[in-house]
Scaffold this active site. Sequence first.
Site, PDB file in Angstrom:
ATOM      1  N   GLY A 189       1.275  -1.074   0.456  1.00  0.00           N
ATOM      2  CA  GLY A 189      -0.324  -0.175   0.142  1.00  0.00           C
ATOM      3  C   GLY A 189       0.433   1.694  -0.568  1.00  0.00           C
ATOM      4  O   GLY A 189       0.324   2.885   0.180  1.00  0.00           O
ATOM      5  N   HIS A 190       1.874   1.192  -0.286  1.00  0.00           N
ATOM      6  CA  HIS A 190       2.785   2.346  -0.189  1.00  0.00           C
ATOM      7  C   HIS A 190       3.736   1.801  -0.751  1.00  0.00           C
ATOM      8  O   HIS A 190       5.098   1.971  -1.169  1.00  0.00           O
ATOM      9  CB  HIS A 190       3.949   2.183   1.126  1.00  0.00           C
ATOM     10  CG  HIS A 190       4.397   4.085   1.525  1.00  0.00           C
ATOM     11  ND1 HIS A 190       6.179   3.935   1.069  1.00  0.00           N
ATOM     12  CD2 HIS A 190       4.073   4.555   1.995  1.00  0.00           C
ATOM     13  CE1 HIS A 190       6.038   5.870   1.645  1.00  0.00           C
ATOM     14  NE2 HIS A 190       4.872   5.532   2.332  1.00  0.00           N
ATOM     15  N   PHE A 191       3.038   2.524  -2.520  1.00  0.00           N
ATOM     16  CA  PHE A 191       2.004   3.452  -2.679  1.00  0.00           C
ATOM     17  C   PHE A 191       1.877   2.778  -3.835  1.00  0.00           C
ATOM     18  O   PHE A 191       2.025   1.529  -4.471  1.00  0.00           O
ATOM     19  CB  PHE A 191       2.630   4.449  -3.782  1.00  0.00           C
ATOM     20  CG  PHE A 191       2.819   5.674  -2.721  1.00  0.00           C
ATOM     21  CD1 PHE A 191       2.445   6.307  -1.444  1.00  0.00           C
ATOM     22  CD2 PHE A 191       4.077   6.037  -2.546  1.00  0.00           C
ATOM     23  CE1 PHE A 191       2.342   7.199  -0.688  1.00  0.00           C
ATOM     24  CE2 PHE A 191       4.958   6.661  -1.620  1.00  0.00           C
ATOM     25  CZ  PHE A 191       4.523   7.700  -0.666  1.00  0.00           C
ATOM     26  N   VAL A 196       7.632   2.080  -2.713  1.00  0.00           N
ATOM     27  CA  VAL A 196       8.419   2.902  -1.852  1.00  0.00           C
ATOM     28  C   VAL A 196       8.382   2.206   0.235  1.00  0.00           C
ATOM     29  O   VAL A 196       7.965   2.575   0.107  1.00  0.00           O
ATOM     30  CB  VAL A 196       8.510   4.276  -2.056  1.00  0.00           C
ATOM     31  CG1 VAL A 196       9.632   5.201  -1.824  1.00  0.00           C
ATOM     32  CG2 VAL A 196       8.123   4.706  -3.585  1.00  0.00           C
TER      33      VAL A 196
END
Length: 329
Positions: A189-191, A196
């Site tokens: 979820g990042h991103f 990242v």
Amino acid sequence: MGDVVQPITGSNKPFPTPLAPLTADDEAVLRESLKRCSPSAVEAAVQFRKTGNADHLPSVIIGVIERFVEPDLRAKLKTPDDDLRLIEDLGIDSLTMMEIVILVEEVLHTTINNDELRNLRTVGDVKTFIDCKVRGLPMPKPTKFLPIEHIGAVMPIQPPFLFLNEASVSSVAANAKYKITGQEFFLQGHFKDNPVMPASIMLEALGQLAVLYLLEGHVPEPNKVVSSAMIFFTGCEGVRAHRVCRPGDLLSLSVKPKRMKLPLATFEGAVRVGAEKAIIAEEITLTFGYVDAPAQPVVPPAAEPTAAAGTVEPPAEMPTAPQKVAASA
């Protein structure tokens, strides 16, 4: 586990034996000995022999090591990473190490015993060893090299939230590596479609390395040890992010203690990818506490060996088999 020593540059302590004046002939011989080293290493060696200024030693050591490293590995020495391992990262075997030592002895007019090489595991070890050698200083306590198995055994933080793959801890610093695999749970979820490494996670990794220093590098009060159950994060100041880190990047982490007074320990820390800065933290502060050191088990003295039950030992005067044969003859 061996210990690495930290570089001691800038000391004003005089050398145990003054360097002889460098004549023109001596300089010619010196340049010939280093002809396969980089020009910067040659000039640093000349200046050291002329002035005795130990600030030139790191350039000399890097230049000599580079001369014996395979060409495809020399680029690693261009980055300021004293944690580079001589065997694993630079491919230096025992015979090559002896060639390096012989050239260093010749260039710096010093003598190095084979026994003194046992704890030299990294480029930083070699730099510090030579620096202490030419200054006549005692060698610092060597650095512990900790594999992931040991880290996992002593750390209160565990996978999947442990971000140290390997580490080295000395009395003055700790260093570690972490490879971003792309499989980390938070990257989902990042991103979205653009994984990242969060800067906050890199700060967490630095905090974990500071915890490891307290457990493995800090010298507590007599008969005390640092409790892994009493170490907690309290604050972080002067943080700057310089680089985006993605899957495939190898993070080099380092922390050094700035202040240590129970119950607070403050460190400065940095994360790099190669020579590039990723995260800099001016202060990372932890709170910690001591507990009583566990009692060491008492080993009973070894029992005197006795004859096995049911056996009869021969008398001392019994002749041996060859003596029997000689007598019967």
